[in-house]
Design a protein around this motif. Structure first.
Motif, PDB file in Angstrom:
ATOM      1  N   GLU A 124      26.089  48.027  45.175  1.00  0.00           N
ATOM      2  CA  GLU A 124      27.030  47.623  44.237  1.00  0.00           C
ATOM      3  C   GLU A 124      28.313  48.042  44.782  1.00  0.00           C
ATOM      4  N   GLU A 125      29.542  47.288  44.392  1.00  0.00           N
ATOM      5  CA  GLU A 125      30.674  47.519  44.686  1.00  0.00           C
ATOM      6  C   GLU A 125      31.315  48.564  43.948  1.00  0.00           C
ATOM      7  N   ASP A 131      35.707  45.776  39.821  1.00  0.00           N
ATOM      8  CA  ASP A 131      36.328  44.445  39.646  1.00  0.00           C
ATOM      9  C   ASP A 131      35.114  43.562  39.414  1.00  0.00           C
ATOM     10  N   HIS A 132      35.410  42.118  39.170  1.00  0.00           N
ATOM     11  CA  HIS A 132      34.469  40.980  38.856  1.00  0.00           C
ATOM     12  C   HIS A 132      35.132  40.127  39.923  1.00  0.00           C
ATOM     13  N   LYS A 133      34.864  39.994  41.180  1.00  0.00           N
ATOM     14  CA  LYS A 133      35.658  39.078  41.993  1.00  0.00           C
ATOM     15  C   LYS A 133      35.229  37.686  41.695  1.00  0.00           C
ATOM     16  N   ARG A 134      34.060  37.391  41.424  1.00  0.00           N
ATOM     17  CA  ARG A 134      33.442  35.687  41.384  1.00  0.00           C
ATOM     18  C   ARG A 134      33.912  35.146  40.009  1.00  0.00           C
ATOM     19  N   VAL A 135      34.379  33.818  40.037  1.00  0.00           N
ATOM     20  CA  VAL A 135      34.881  33.270  39.063  1.00  0.00           C
ATOM     21  C   VAL A 135      34.121  33.087  37.740  1.00  0.00           C
ATOM     22  N   LEU A 136      32.808  33.026  37.900  1.00  0.00           N
ATOM     23  CA  LEU A 136      31.748  32.474  36.820  1.00  0.00           C
ATOM     24  C   LEU A 136      30.842  33.715  36.351  1.00  0.00           C
ATOM     25  N   ASP A 137      30.010  33.706  35.229  1.00  0.00           N
ATOM     26  CA  ASP A 137      29.318  34.814  34.829  1.00  0.00           C
ATOM     27  C   ASP A 137      28.464  35.115  35.856  1.00  0.00           C
ATOM     28  N   ASN A 184      35.030  33.135  45.039  1.00  0.00           N
ATOM     29  CA  ASN A 184      35.854  34.623  44.897  1.00  0.00           C
ATOM     30  C   ASN A 184      37.030  34.214  44.392  1.00  0.00           C
ATOM     31  N   THR A 185      37.504  35.192  43.674  1.00  0.00           N
ATOM     32  CA  THR A 185      38.983  34.983  43.252  1.00  0.00           C
ATOM     33  C   THR A 185      39.699  36.528  43.285  1.00  0.00           C
ATOM     34  N   GLY A 186      40.884  36.787  42.902  1.00  0.00           N
ATOM     35  CA  GLY A 186      41.588  37.866  43.032  1.00  0.00           C
ATOM     36  C   GLY A 186      41.125  38.974  42.081  1.00  0.00           C
ATOM     37  N   GLY A 187      40.195  38.519  41.160  1.00  0.00           N
ATOM     38  CA  GLY A 187      39.423  39.512  40.200  1.00  0.00           C
ATOM     39  C   GLY A 187      39.518  39.104  38.883  1.00  0.00           C
ATOM     40  N   MET A 188      38.591  38.905  38.145  1.00  0.00           N
ATOM     41  CA  MET A 188      38.506  38.218  36.898  1.00  0.00           C
ATOM     42  C   MET A 188      38.364  39.290  35.523  1.00  0.00           C
ATOM     43  N   GLY A 189      38.193  40.674  35.945  1.00  0.00           N
ATOM     44  CA  GLY A 189      38.126  41.542  35.184  1.00  0.00           C
ATOM     45  C   GLY A 189      37.982  42.962  35.568  1.00  0.00           C
ATOM     46  N   ALA A 190      38.207  44.158  35.046  1.00  0.00           N
ATOM     47  CA  ALA A 190      38.004  45.343  35.613  1.00  0.00           C
ATOM     48  C   ALA A 190      37.489  46.409  34.514  1.00  0.00           C
TER      49      ALA A 190
END
Ligand code: AMP
Ligand code: GLY
Length: 438
Positions: free
Chosen positions: A193-194, A214-220, A226-232
């Motif tokens: 786990e990252e 972080d949550h790097k992938r765009v979908l649940d 991969n994105t810049g980050g969808m939440g943390a």
């Protein structure tokens, strides 16, 4: 103190927001900034890559401290140019920023300094046969990385050896990442786990911030691109204080010592991306700056005077390794434009922002916004970082508050993940966090 913050994302809004709470701060400028920074600072129209324009602005406006948010100006040497004209700066030199700017440099640095990381080798375009041999020695999945900055897209996780070789060809021969792919790193895949650990350091001493995820992938469910980050969120219960101590001993200290010994001391924010697996923490990557969106949850939890902290780094006089504990927590849900990380539309008016003005527990950081004809409109892929901050470690309550607020802000095509922070609750179910640093 007059401060210039360089950058225009959620990270820079969070930096400006925190600096505003410091007693000794007079003027804050943000170059180029966004609609969020405009409410707390004076935006100046200078691109983050315009190094000479930024240096000239600092000299003309009696700037006491420049805080460099993104990696690009750091890798281009903005800190060096400011130091050369006798200005204080928060952010590493170009040579030190190679920890992020060159994956070949950072992997070789870790190998020389005994820092735990994935087994790897590096190759150039003329070494395809050697690359193929190394790929044969690895068990899929196999990771292929472009050496240089590639806007978060230069890492391929290849399910088979054939795909790994194809990835190598694309990067080195077809030059899909331009000059960034002239050299590549091939490495073993790490399971686990990252987590992200941030330290603020003057090169010798350091302060560890609350570890984040972080949550790097765009979908649940961590699916999709991969994105810049969808939440943390922070502090991440996965990183117990015991694990954090181990990261400090095995990663942070040898990194800072190694950089000093090699004549390129590292001062600024050092971001260590870790994979926590069965063999303990291993470094996936270094970044030479605060993470984004992680900054939006980590910076609000800092309890000391932020401007003084950054100033003390710029003057190489950070107080001895500080070990504050935080009993607070934060969750940030990124609201993006439909289509991100691919093509998306801009210029959509955002409704409902003002209702949170002055709220200390709910801050809407702007990432991709602009003011147009007196209205706040979307101007980027990641548009807002809706951040709940609370006085205890109850991440479930933070998640509820953040999503409650997300539901009250609207723009055409708004998209967000609905499972930010879920991972944390799994760990909290098992073990309560003991609190973390700063
Ligand atoms: P980087 O830009 O090096 O952080 O890589 C981007 C993402 O790729 C990381 O956040 C991980 O999710 C993934 N990644 C990179 N290297 C590895 C590895 N050796 N094993 C597993 N996943 C990796
Ligand atoms: N959130 C990942 C990064 O800032 O690189």
């Amino acid at each position: 103190m007059n401060i210039l913050v360089v950058g225009s994302g959620g990270r820079e809004h969070a930096i400006v927001w925190k600096l505003r709470q410091s007693a000794n701060v007079r003027s804050i400028y943000c170059a180029p900034g966004n609609a969020g920074t405009a409410s707390l600072a004076t935006n100046v129209e200078i691109a983050q890559s315009d190094i000479e324009g930024l240096v000239a602005f600092v000299e003309r406006n009696a700037i006491d401290l420049t805080v460099i948010g993104p990696e690009q100006p750091l890798v281009l040497g903005l800190a060096d140019r400011l130091l050369a004209v006798g200005r204080r700066v928060f952010g590493p030199t170009q040579a030190a920023a190679r920890l992020e700017g060159s994956k070949v440099f950072s992997k070789d640095f870790m190998a020389r300094n005994g820092i735990p990381t994935a087994r790897y080798k590096t190759f150039g375009a003329s070494e395809l046969t050697l690359a193929q041999e190394f790929i044969k020695s690895l068990k899929p999945p196999i990771v292929v990385k472009a050496d240089g900055l590639a806007a978060g897209k230069g890492v391929l996780i290849c399910p088979s050896r054939e795909e790994a070789l194809e990835g190598v060809r694309e990067m080195t021969v077809a030059k899909s990442f331009g000059a960034a792919g002239e050299r590549i790193v091939i490495e073993e895949y790490l399971a686990g786990e990252e987590a992200s650990v941030f330290v603020i350091t003057d090169g010798e001493r350091f302060v560890t911030l609350a570890p984040a995820q972080d949550h790097k992938r765009v979908l649940d469910g961590d699916l999709g691109k991969n994105t810049g980050g969808m939440g943390a969120y922070a502090p991440a219960p996965l990183v117990t204080s015991e694990l954090l101590k181990k990261v400090e001993q095995d990663v942070i200290l040898p990194t800072l010592e190694g950089m000093r010994r090699e004549g390129t001391p590292y001062a600024g924010c050092l971001y260590v991306g870790l994979m926590i697996g069965d063999e303990g923490p291993k470094v996936l990557e270094y970044n030479c700056r605060f993470g984004d969106p992680e900054a939006q949850v980590v910076i609000p939890l800092i309890e000391t005077d932020f401007a003084e902290l950054l100033l003390s780094v710029s003057e190489r006089r950070l107080a001895a390794n500080v070990d504050y504990q935080t009993s607070r927590s934060a969750v940030c849900v990124v609201v993006a434009s439909k289509g991100y990380p691919d093509a998306y539309e801009k210029g959509k008016p955002i409704e409902g922002l003002n209702q949170f003005d002055g709220d200390v527990r709910l801050v809407v950081f702007h990432a991709g916004t602009q003011t147009k004809d007196g209205r706040t409109v979307t101007s980027g892929g990641r548009v807002l970082g809706v951040t709940a901050i609370g006085e205890d470690l109850d991440l479930a309550a933070r998640i509820r508050s953040a999503y409650d607020a997300v539901g009250k802000i609207t723009f055409e095509g708004a998209y967000y993940r609905t499972d930010i922070g879920k991972k944390a609750l799994r760990h909290l179910g098992r073990k309560t966090t003991e609190g973390t640093h700063i």
